[in-house]
Scaffold this active site. Structure first.
Site, PDB file in Angstrom:
ATOM      1  N   HIS A  46       0.770  -1.282  -0.090  1.00  0.00           N
ATOM      2  CA  HIS A  46      -0.180  -0.117  -0.410  1.00  0.00           C
ATOM      3  C   HIS A  46       0.651   0.883   0.408  1.00  0.00           C
ATOM      4  CE1 HIS A  46      -3.439  -1.737   0.194  1.00  0.00           C
ATOM      5  NE2 HIS A  46      -3.130  -2.633   0.774  1.00  0.00           N
ATOM      6  N   LEU A 141      -1.909 -11.901  -6.556  1.00  0.00           N
ATOM      7  CA  LEU A 141      -0.435 -12.407  -6.955  1.00  0.00           C
ATOM      8  C   LEU A 141      -0.403 -11.693  -8.576  1.00  0.00           C
ATOM      9  CD1 LEU A 141      -0.239 -15.632  -6.298  1.00  0.00           C
ATOM     10  CD2 LEU A 141       0.780 -14.253  -4.860  1.00  0.00           C
ATOM     11  N   SER A 143      -2.973 -11.440 -11.391  1.00  0.00           N
ATOM     12  CA  SER A 143      -3.139 -12.194 -12.110  1.00  0.00           C
ATOM     13  C   SER A 143      -4.227 -10.874 -13.323  1.00  0.00           C
ATOM     14  CB  SER A 143      -4.687 -13.055 -11.888  1.00  0.00           C
ATOM     15  OG  SER A 143      -5.493 -12.169 -12.061  1.00  0.00           O
ATOM     16  N   ASP A 193       2.795  -3.421  -9.787  1.00  0.00           N
ATOM     17  CA  ASP A 193       1.969  -4.764 -10.801  1.00  0.00           C
ATOM     18  C   ASP A 193       2.346  -4.945 -11.726  1.00  0.00           C
ATOM     19  OD1 ASP A 193       0.538  -5.237  -7.534  1.00  0.00           O
ATOM     20  OD2 ASP A 193      -1.644  -5.920  -8.390  1.00  0.00           O
TER      21      ASP A 193
HETATM   22  P1  ADP Z   1      -5.631 -10.413  -8.614  1.00  0.00           P
HETATM   23  O1  ADP Z   1      -4.586  -9.381  -9.101  1.00  0.00           O
HETATM   24  O2  ADP Z   1      -4.818 -10.135  -7.416  1.00  0.00           O
HETATM   25  O3  ADP Z   1      -5.096 -11.326  -9.642  1.00  0.00           O
HETATM   26  P2  ADP Z   1      -7.772  -8.512  -9.514  1.00  0.00           P
HETATM   27  O4  ADP Z   1      -9.372  -8.668  -8.587  1.00  0.00           O
HETATM   28  O5  ADP Z   1      -7.142  -7.632  -9.480  1.00  0.00           O
HETATM   29  O6  ADP Z   1      -7.005 -10.157  -8.699  1.00  0.00           O
HETATM   30  O7  ADP Z   1      -8.038  -9.161 -11.068  1.00  0.00           O
HETATM   31  C1  ADP Z   1      -8.525 -10.352 -11.198  1.00  0.00           C
HETATM   32  C2  ADP Z   1      -9.525  -9.815 -12.376  1.00  0.00           C
HETATM   33  O8  ADP Z   1      -8.465 -10.187 -13.841  1.00  0.00           O
HETATM   34  C3  ADP Z   1     -10.574 -11.433 -13.103  1.00  0.00           C
HETATM   35  O9  ADP Z   1     -11.317 -11.385 -11.986  1.00  0.00           O
HETATM   36  C4  ADP Z   1     -10.477 -10.877 -14.144  1.00  0.00           C
HETATM   37  O10 ADP Z   1     -12.117  -9.905 -14.746  1.00  0.00           O
HETATM   38  C5  ADP Z   1      -9.176 -10.777 -14.790  1.00  0.00           C
HETATM   39  N1  ADP Z   1      -8.217 -11.691 -15.583  1.00  0.00           N
HETATM   40  C6  ADP Z   1      -7.390 -12.084 -14.546  1.00  0.00           C
HETATM   41  N2  ADP Z   1      -6.402 -13.292 -15.593  1.00  0.00           N
HETATM   42  C7  ADP Z   1      -7.481 -13.276 -16.382  1.00  0.00           C
HETATM   43  C8  ADP Z   1      -7.836 -14.898 -17.393  1.00  0.00           C
HETATM   44  N3  ADP Z   1      -6.178 -15.561 -17.935  1.00  0.00           N
HETATM   45  N4  ADP Z   1      -8.623 -14.422 -17.904  1.00  0.00           N
HETATM   46  C9  ADP Z   1     -10.071 -13.374 -18.173  1.00  0.00           C
HETATM   47  N5  ADP Z   1     -10.394 -12.654 -16.950  1.00  0.00           N
HETATM   48  C10 ADP Z   1      -8.619 -11.934 -16.105  1.00  0.00           C
HETATM   49 MG    MG Z   2      -4.836  -6.628  -9.794  1.00  0.00          MG
END
Ligand code: ADP
Ligand code: MG
Length: 412
Positions: A46, A141, A143, A193
């Protein structure tokens, strides 16, 4: 009970799954496959929206994007994690549009086109993309940045943007990914990130200074010291997380404004912090007390990043544990972004012999990290999994993080 392990896909196998998904859904060959890693932050939580310092490493877990450029403005996006193909046109991608997961891919093209960083006359049109990934969703992590960054390097190559080969160019790609996440996906996250996914180096932690966007690659080779970084995905998801994140950010920005500073980075730890907290503690109501705690976390956390890096520079990696522990306490008690699952993971990791442990990522669920002797990874994971079972929590998922490679092309 032993926990479940999430091993990273082999890169060529990951690239193959994305290419196969592309062929099966679009009936054509992609122009190529690109991939980008998730990340785990060692310390500096943060701080990225406060002009502060953070220290992520890239995970071996990556998101793979097979992509083919189109000459028209049509966008077709599929992910093996999502049911339906998202089909639209570039003009449907704008702030306020509700695009679901497609925001994280289409938003990157929008942000690059909206920036002033493309060469004159260059414009990204439509594309087809197929996404596969072994980065878990919402586990802290990143994504989201893995998806954005993989799309960014793909568009960079197929549209000849010339931004992938230098750190300065990758900083431009990272900035576009941040805009996509903030303005199109509507998530008010900082820039850690995306910088990690695009700008880190294998075998190194990325010291990111979010005040000016500069980076330093700090050697981080745990195995040379007989150590390992255990990541514990608690599988806890908290509904309030989005609003809480925005709320923390707003509190920090209001506090900086009240102190007459651009960001909380401008406040030094020690006497300067004490003076700032004295100002912020007025008028003494609950809101002022909350602001004091939030600011104390941010300023002391930035100092902990500096101390952590100084130890790494000195080759004293085994001594960073107490800084991780202090970071967790500060996030739990002052920033109030931990939760029962994260606290249990950290407590059990420490009582089982970890050198240090802390929650990582935005909080309210997601993952914790523990610095452990390499030979004790399995035992400590088992003790954490057992404790989760006894507490009635969902079984956690474990992975071991080595500082891995940033976003890049996988196949020709
Ligand atoms: P984090 O980044 O911590 O994993 P976030 O809420 O920031 O969590 O991001 C997750 C969102 O990003 C998912 O709900 C989706 O909308 C999108 N996302 C991430 N990876 C994928 C993927 N492989 N396919 C489709 N959408 C994805
Ligand atoms: Mg995220």
């Amino acid at each position: 009970m032993t926990g479940e392990w999430l091993t990273a896909w082999d890169r060529s196998a990951g690239a193959r799954t994305a290419a196969e998904l592309f062929r099966s859904r679009f009936g054509a060959e992609p122009d190529g496959v690109w991939s980008a890693p998730g990340r785990v932050n060692l310390i500096g939580e943060h701080t990225d929206y406060n002009g502060g310092l953070c220290l992520p490493i890239d995970l071996p877990h990556r998101t793979y994007v097979a992509l083919r450029r189109r000459d028209d403005d049509v966008l077709r996006l599929v992910s093996e994690r999502e049911h339906a193909m998202w089909t639209g046109t570039a003009d449907q991608v704008h702030p306020g549009a509700d695009l679901g997961w497609a925001a994280y891919a289409a938003g990157v093209a929008w942000a690059l086109n909206a920036s002033s960083d493309l060469a004159p006359g260059v414009r990204i049109a439509g594309f087809d993309a197929a996404v596969t990934s072994c980065v878990p969703y919402g586990a802290g992590l990143s994504s989201s940045a893995a998806l954005e960054s993989a799309v960014a390097v793909a568009l960079n190559d197929v549209c000849d943007l010339g931004l992938g080969g230098s750190d300065a160019g990758r900083a431009v790609l990272a900035a576009a990914c941040v805009r996509a996440e903030n303005e199109i996906a509507g998530a008010p996250t900082g820039g850690m990130d995306q910088s990690s996914s695009l700008r880190a180096q294998p075998g190194h932690a990325l010291l990111l200074d979010t005040r000016d966007g500069t980076v330093r690659h700090v050697p981080f080779d745990l195995s040379a010291h007989g150590l390992a970084l255990l990541v514990i995905d608690t599988r806890a998801e908290h509904q309030l997380a989005d609003g809480q994140y925005a709320n923390r950010r707003a509190t920090c920005e209001a506090a900086a404004a009240r102190l007459g500073r651009a960001t909380l980075r401008e406040i030094g730890a020690g006497a300067e912090l004490e003076a700032a907290l004295a100002v912020l503690s007025e008028p003494g109501d609950g809101e002022a007390q909350t602001t004091v705690k939030r600011v104390r976390h941010v300023v002391t956390e930035i100092a902990r990043v500096e101390q952590f890096v100084a130890l790494l520079d000195d080759g004293r990696v085994a001594e960073v544990g107490p800084l991780m522990d202090a970071s967790h306490v500060s996030l739990r008690d002052d920033y109030e972004v931990s939760c029962a699952e994260l606290d249990l993971a950290v407590t059990v990791a420490r009582s089982s012999g970890a050198l240090g442990a802390r929650m990582t990522g935005g909080g309210f669920g997601g993952s914790a990290i523990a610095l452990v002797e390499a030979g004790s990874v399995d035992r400590i994971a088992t003790e954490i999994a057992d404790a989760f079972g006894e507490a009635g929590f969902t079984a956690p998922v474990f992975l071991v993080a080595d500082a891995s490679a940033p976003a890049d092309r996988d196949t020709d």
